[in-house]
Design a protein around this motif. Structure first.
Motif, PDB file in Angstrom:
ATOM      1  N   SER A  61       0.833  -1.207   0.000  1.00  0.00           N
ATOM      2  CA  SER A  61       0.000   0.000   0.000  1.00  0.00           C
ATOM      3  C   SER A  61       0.871   1.263   0.000  1.00  0.00           C
ATOM      4  N   SER A  78      -7.678  -4.815  -1.240  1.00  0.00           N
ATOM      5  CA  SER A  78      -8.621  -3.880  -0.624  1.00  0.00           C
ATOM      6  C   SER A  78      -8.701  -4.123   0.883  1.00  0.00           C
ATOM      7  N   LYS A  79      -9.168  -3.113   1.606  1.00  0.00           N
ATOM      8  CA  LYS A  79      -9.369  -3.270   3.049  1.00  0.00           C
ATOM      9  C   LYS A  79     -10.359  -4.395   3.315  1.00  0.00           C
ATOM     10  N   TYR A  80     -11.347  -4.538   2.457  1.00  0.00           N
ATOM     11  CA  TYR A  80     -12.328  -5.622   2.596  1.00  0.00           C
ATOM     12  C   TYR A  80     -11.644  -6.986   2.486  1.00  0.00           C
TER      13      TYR A  80
END
Length: 116
Positions: A61, A78-80
């Motif tokens: 990131s 992704s954070k998900y």
């Protein structure tokens, strides 16, 4: 004054002293315990990879955010996705702990061979 442990730092033993003593005295049926250790080994190897992915993703990131214009840098997960992986890790660890507790209970009831 004695140092107090936070509840997260306390070690909760799974196996009773009776089972540990039986293991030391070689009066414990260890075969079922070894099978459970093999299963838990598989879970721990998977958890190791989940956490490696999560930690590496933080670096990825940063690299993605600091890239130069036009520089090809793969975007991070992704954070998900990371949250899902950590949820998987939490569930797997919880299941492994349950199996350890069940195995400890079995060992206490059935694993110790009574000496005659």
């Amino acid at each position: 004054m004695a140092e107090q442990l936070n509840f997260l730092e306390y070690k909760y033993p799974a196996f009773s002293d009776r089972v540990i003593d039986a293991a030391a005295n070689r009066t414990l049926n260890a075969e079922p315990l070894i099978r459970e250790l093999e299963r838990i080994n598989d879970v721990m190897r998977g958890l190791e990879q989940v956490f490696k992915i999560a930690r590496t993703n933080t670096v990825q990131s940063d690299c993605f955010a600091d890239r130069e214009d036009g520089e090809a840098v793969e975007p991070p997960l992704s954070k998900y996705a990371i949250d899902s992986l950590l949820g998987l890790g939490q569930a797997a660890a919880g299941m492994a702990l349950e199996r350890i507790e069940q195995t400890a209970s079995w060992a206490d009831k059935h694993g110790v061979e009574e000496r005659r």
